[in-house]
Design an enzyme around this catalytic site. Structure first.
Site, PDB file in Angstrom:
ATOM      1  N   SER A  20      -9.760  -0.328   8.118  1.00 64.71           N
ATOM      2  CA  SER A  20      -9.087  -0.065   5.850  1.00 64.71           C
ATOM      3  C   SER A  20      -8.570  -1.826   5.762  1.00 64.71           C
ATOM      4  O   SER A  20      -8.356  -2.008   4.543  1.00 64.71           O
ATOM      5  CB  SER A  20      -7.744   0.590   6.451  1.00 64.71           C
ATOM      6  N   LYS A  54       1.266  -1.364   0.097  1.00 64.19           N
ATOM      7  CA  LYS A  54      -0.063  -0.257  -0.075  1.00 64.19           C
ATOM      8  C   LYS A  54       0.141   1.265  -0.098  1.00 64.19           C
ATOM      9  O   LYS A  54       1.912   1.230   0.768  1.00 64.19           O
ATOM     10  CB  LYS A  54      -0.456  -0.270   1.474  1.00 64.19           C
ATOM     11  N   SER A 103      -9.740   1.337   3.028  1.00 60.88           N
ATOM     12  CA  SER A 103      -9.060   2.434   2.614  1.00 60.88           C
ATOM     13  C   SER A 103      -7.671   1.560   1.950  1.00 60.88           C
ATOM     14  O   SER A 103      -7.666   1.913   0.552  1.00 60.88           O
ATOM     15  CB  SER A 103      -8.288   3.777   3.355  1.00 60.88           C
TER      16      SER A 103
END
Length: 523
Positions: free
Chosen positions: A192, A73, A168
């Site tokens: 997330s 990420k 996210s």
């Protein structure tokens, strides 16, 4: 196909790290429209594959992850590779060091395919709010979903009806779901990692707070952030956790005790287990399909001899508000470092230092981030501090104690939904603003972050729409192995179907000379 099995195929020379890397790169290009990656580190990955190949030729593999493609990420620092947090504030920022978790993966010989897309600074539950645009859920293009849509006589206008990935860490979930890598790092502050895992039909693990180093993870909420792991099966999550877990001198919140490897036993008998079902999680907003699968899962444990008992987490109703106060307060504090002086974006204004700060932050942050900074600074004002921040800290303690009491009463693992419903179309999702959405979507996940517990979302079944629905298991603090063992048993029982992305995959299997491996590699 499990990482361990790929590792065996690499050792036996059935496939080389370079071939594996090429195959994933080819899939990344094919699935570019998903927008899962912000940066694809093709040259880096191929060079790492070459090194890995040399090791395998000498019979010196570094471990189970040697030669295995992974993604990270874009809020984890990667040395020499741009790290943006999907924000204008960090566009063009190239860190001089690796996050500890990234370094640990590279030390094991993993191949870094690239950096994945997210909500700006990881604030959101849809992966729709970063500057690089929203991530599309691979299931929007699956045979399962498309066939169901035809049956329900929807117009075949797929492009406008694509689904969100959740967030996210939506880029990481999509990357794993679309077979572009075998595992990916996400981060989990209020759900997330688990939320997009549920929506994309993959496993999403949030380890116990303090088990895995946060050094180099660009902070959102220091007291809740945890690096998360996304994989296609529970065993793979355990393999990656085994590499990442342990003390880090650069992160004082990590545990001091040495960590044993997380190899999972195959549980055959669940009769000694006690599964808790929190009654407060049966909310009016929960979709009937998720609710029915949740009951089915409870019945599954019961029919196999486990004790399933309803439990109470009485302070659940306060947790969203409590989380909001603590989260925004820590965000306000963390975001103060982005002032245009040392790194990241800097505006052109030179009227005064104050004007430069203000313009830099106005240009660098989106509305969501600015909104959370404003909220947080309000809660931290001298006249509000006691009434908001301090009170929220006390409520947080009560929420953590609720879990302690339940686990002390003999419950081993809690079983809850991960999300309120299956993934929704993007057009539907953006009707609500980010704050409303996050508050709704974090309902089953964020209390776990406040309590510092381990939790994992495991895909259970497809909805009537042909979309994945995941359930969440919550364990005692630092009993991550027990939690994953139960999750693995559950995964084996439910036999969640493999996503069918045939149109995308057809010309990729030719990478393999070995037919057998080609058929297995996409599983």
């Amino acid at each position: 196909m499990q990482v361990i099995m790929v590792s065996v195929a690499l050792k036996q020379g059935q496939i080389t790290p370079t071939e594996l890397c090429q195959r994933c790169l080819s899939l990344i290009k094919k699935t570019k429209f998903l927008n899962a990656y912000i940066t694809v580190s093709e040259e880096v990955a191929l060079k790492q594959a070459e090194e890995s190949e040399k090791r395998y030729k000498k019979g010196h593999s570094l471990g189970d992850l040697d030669g295995i493609p992974i993604a990270v990420k874009d809020n984890f620092s990667t040395s020499g590779i741009e790290t943006t947090c999907a924000s204008n504030m960090l566009k063009g920022y190239v860190p001089p060091y690796n996050a500890t978790v990234v370094q640990k993966l590279l030390d094991q010989g993993a191949l870094l395919m690239g950096k994945t897309n997210l909500d700006e600074f990881a604030m959101g539950s849809g992966s729709t709010d970063g500057i690089f645009g929203p991530v599309k859920n691979p299931w929007s293009y699956s045979k399962q979903y498309r066939e169901k849509r035809k049956q329900n006589s929807h117009s075949e206008n797929e492009d406008s009806n694509w689904l969100i990935t959740g967030g996210s860490s939506g880029g990481s979930a999509a990357a794993v779901s679309a077979f572009t890598c075998f595992a990916a790092l996400g981060s989990d502050t209020g759900g997330s990692t688990r939320n997009p895992a549920a929506h994309c039909g993959v496993v999403g693990l949030k380890p116990s707070y303090g088990l895995v180093s946060r050094h180099g993870l660009i902070p959102l909420v220091n007291s809740m952030d945890v690096p998360g792991i996304l994989t296609r099966c529970v065993d793979d999550a355990a393999t990656v956790l085994g590499v990442l877990a342990g003390h880090d001198p650069k992160d004082s919140t990590t545990i001091q005790d040495p960590v044993k490897p997380f190899t999972l036993p195959s549980l055959t008998d669940v009769s000694k287990l006690c599964i808790g079902i929190p009654k407060e999680y049966l909310t009016p907003e929960l979709s009937s399909e998720v609710q029915s699968l949740w009951s089915k899962a409870a019945n599954l444990f019961e029919s196999e001899g486990a004790k399933v008992t309803e439990v109470s987490l009485p302070h659940t109703s306060y947790s969203i508000v409590c989380y909001h106060v603590l989260c925004t307060s820590e965000v306000a504090s963390n975001m103060a470092r982005f002032d245009g002086l040392e790194y990241g974006h800097r505006c052109d204004s030179d009227v005064s230092t104050e004007a430069m700060y203000a313009a830099t932050r106005r240009e660098g942050f989106n509305d969501v981030v600015r909104g959370r900074i404003l909220s947080g600074n309000f809660f931290l004002l001298k006249e509000n501090y006691e009434n908001y921040f301090v009170k929220a800290q006390k409520v947080r303690r009560l929420i953590a104690n609720d879990f302690v009491n339940v686990f002390n009463s003999g419950v081993d693992v809690l079983l809850t939904p991960t999300t309120l419903s299956e993934a929704v179309p993007y057009t539907e999702f953006i009707k609500e603003d980010n704050r409303t959405r996050s508050a709704q979507d974090d309902i089953f996940t964020q209390a776990v972050n406040m309590a510092g517990l381990p939790a994992v979302s495991v895909p259970m079944a497809l909805s009537s729409q042909g979309l994945p629905i995941g359930l969440q298991f919550i364990g005692r603090a630092f009993c991550d192995q027990q939690l994953l063992t139960v999750a693995k048993w559950f995964e084996k029982q439910v036999q969640f179907p493999v996503i069918q992305l045939q149109e995308l995959m057809d010309d990729c299997s030719s990478v393999f000379e070995n037919e057998k491996l080609a058929s297995v590699s996409l599983k």
